[in-house]
Enzyme design. Structure first.
Site, PDB file in Angstrom:
ATOM      1  CE  LYS A   1      39.160  34.867  37.281  1.00  0.00           C
ATOM      2  NZ  LYS A   1      40.315  34.315  38.034  1.00  0.00           N
TER       3      LYS A   1
ATOM      4  CD  GLU B   1      36.888  38.668  30.111  1.00  0.00           C
ATOM      5  OE1 GLU B   1      35.742  38.908  29.696  1.00  0.00           O
ATOM      6  OE2 GLU B   1      37.210  38.741  31.325  1.00  0.00           O
TER       7      GLU B   1
ATOM      8  CB  SER C   1      41.626  34.240  45.246  1.00  0.00           C
ATOM      9  OG  SER C   1      42.914  33.858  44.797  1.00  0.00           O
TER      10      SER C   1
HETATM   11  C1  LIG Z   1      41.480  34.975  38.206  1.00  0.00           C
HETATM   12  C2  LIG Z   1      42.040  34.708  39.547  1.00  0.00           C
HETATM   13  C3  LIG Z   1      42.728  35.714  40.282  1.00  0.00           C
HETATM   14  C4  LIG Z   1      43.001  37.078  39.721  1.00  0.00           C
HETATM   15  O1  LIG Z   1      41.882  37.848  39.480  1.00  0.00           O
HETATM   16  P1  LIG Z   1      41.497  39.080  40.426  1.00  0.00           P
HETATM   17  O2  LIG Z   1      40.468  39.800  39.636  1.00  0.00           O
HETATM   18  O3  LIG Z   1      42.711  39.889  40.675  1.00  0.00           O
HETATM   19  O4  LIG Z   1      40.953  38.499  41.675  1.00  0.00           O
HETATM   20  C5  LIG Z   1      43.184  35.405  41.533  1.00  0.00           C
HETATM   21  N1  LIG Z   1      43.010  34.179  42.071  1.00  0.00           N
HETATM   22  C6  LIG Z   1      42.378  33.199  41.410  1.00  0.00           C
HETATM   23  C7  LIG Z   1      42.225  31.861  42.056  1.00  0.00           C
HETATM   24  C8  LIG Z   1      41.869  33.422  40.131  1.00  0.00           C
HETATM   25  O5  LIG Z   1      41.254  32.435  39.469  1.00  0.00           O
END
Ligand SMILES: *Cc1c(COP(=O)(O)O)cnc(C)c1O
Length: 424
Positions: free
Chosen positions: A91, A113, A381
């Site tokens: 993010k 948000e 992610s």
């Molecule tokens: C917020 C988040 C997501 C989901 O958001 P996307 O916009 O779909 O990437 C996925 N993995 C993590 C670790 C997050 O913090």
């Protein structure tokens, strides 16, 4: 190569666009103009690259998960380690990009948000770094559940503003942030956290995450002798980390792209966040896309063990490529995600975020069906430190121990209301 998307109206085929009230049209257009200007500026690009390297920690490693590969006995599994970034997830790529853009635009105030707090923390971090005031809107129900992240944002100098309307969760926080933006557009930029919302957000957020895919392709070429995997996998909340990875492979037809949604605890409306299985065409937060909704068009509540996947709509570009058959969407249940969390911890010494664990769950299903020469590229992610308590509670409940003390996920709260005000 196909025409670049979105078109000049911000549309990906039938999806996306700018479905905003009259009052929001001017700020949205100003943002689109500024983004189109600054994204090409050498100074802007250089400053973003410098901060991504020196502050955020890019490039992130690509890692061949040998033990997991061996255990599953199929495709070679490569993990793109976005979990190692500052603040613990992808993010920050977007939050920093947008905050830098805001500074270039002369904005002195940032709003955002947040649901569980991850995007709020990333934005508060970038705002602190650049010395910009920051206000984060957060549903009061989410604030109760995520006290630590609320305090984290406050430590970073942000003001956290509780939102009491609707289900008191993410979608209500977005409504409130948009209201603030209309009122304070003179000095304020709204940092939206995924490939959602009116144009230019879906393309801008996608572009800020493109670095994930370009790095991974280069690293894979070096490590495996080819930059194109057979399959690329990512979890999909709004869809930003997935689009960050997938976009560099859209034209490489041999690469299968697989997005994993939250299957939650079952197939009934309200029990999951699998928009591609239960959603219908609608408009939410400024974009035409697939939305989980009831027979009357009321936005449905959603459920997932991972807060980051717990949102009733999905990025419009994903829907476009789903229609074309270019991206395949599957789901992983809460239970499969928690199992995958344990599996990656035990075999590789990595605690994945529960969101990312959904992608790992798909790997566990798919890798054994592929031969040993094939390559599976997975976007990890985020890191799982934030989720240890959830997993602990889950495991305790599974053992029948302190099940009664487990706090139910608020989006599962039957008394939570949905309001129908989200549309255009
Ligand atoms: C917020 C988040 C997501 C989901 O958001 P996307 O916009 O779909 O990437 C996925 N993995 C993590 C670790 C997050 O913090």
């Amino acid at each position: 190569m196909a025409k670049p998307l979105p078109d000049t109206k911000g549309r990906f085929g039938r999806y996306g666009g700018r479905y905003v009230p009259e009052t929001l049209m001017a700020p949205v257009q100003e943002l689109a103009r500024s983004y189109d200007h600054f994204r090409k500026q050498r100074g802007f690009k250089a400053e973003l690259s410098r901060l991504l390297a020196e502050y955020v920690g890019r490039p992130t490693p690509l890692y061949l998960a040998e033990r997991l590969t061996k255990e599953l006995g199929g495709a070679q599994i490569y993990l793109k380690r976005e979990d190692l970034l500052h603040t613990g997830a992808h993010k920050i790529n977007n939050a920093l990009g947008q905050c830098l853009l805001a500074r270039e635009m002369g904005k002195t105030r940032i709003i955002a948000e947040t649901g569980a707090g991850q995007h709020g923390v990333a934005t508060a971090t970038a705002a602190a770094l650049l010395g910009i005031d920051c206000v984060v809107y957060m549903g009061t129900e989410d604030m109760r559940r995520q006290r630590l992240n609320v305090y984290r944002m406050e430590l970073l100098g942000a003001e956290v503003c509780g939102v009491d309307s609707g289900s008191q969760t993410l979608k209500d926080a977005i409504n409130e942030a948009m209201r603030d933006w209309v009122t304070n557009v003179e000095n304020t930029h709204y940092v939206l956290g995924s490939v959602l919302g009116p144009d230019p957000y879906p393309r801008m957020v996608r572009d800020f995450h493109r670095v994930i895919g370009t790095e991974a392709r280069r690293q894979l070429r070096k490590m495996a002798g080819r930059g194109e995997p057979d399959v690329a996998v990512a979890c999909v909340g709004g869809g930003s980390n997935a689009m960050g990875l997938f976009q560099v492979y859209l034209d490489s037809k041999k690469v299968d792209l697989v997005g994993v949604e939250a299957g939650g605890r079952g197939g009934d409306l309200g029990d999951h966040a699998a928009r591609f299985s239960g959603g219908e065409l609608g408009v939410l937060h400024g974009a035409r896309t697939i939305v989980l909704q009831d027979d009357h068009g009321q936005v449905s509540t959603t459920h997932s063990v991972s807060a980051g996947l717990d949102y009733p709509a999905v990025g419009p570009e994903h829907v476009y490529y789903a229609d074309k058959g270019r991206i395949e969407f599957v789901r992983a249940s809460d239970e499969e995600a928690v199992d995958a969390f344990h599996r990656l911890a035990a075999t590789e010494g990595i605690l994945p975020a529960l969101e990312s664990a959904h992608a790992i769950a798909e790997v566990i299903k798919r890798a054994p069906t592929m031969d040993e020469k094939s390559i599976m590229l997975v976007n990890l992610s985020g890191r799982g430190d934030k989720d240890v308590e959830s997993v602990l509670e889950w495991d305790a409940a599974a053992r029948g121990g302190v099940a009664a003390e487990v706090t139910p996920h608020p989006s599962a709260n039957p008394s939570a209301t949905t309001d129908g005000e989200d549309g255009a």
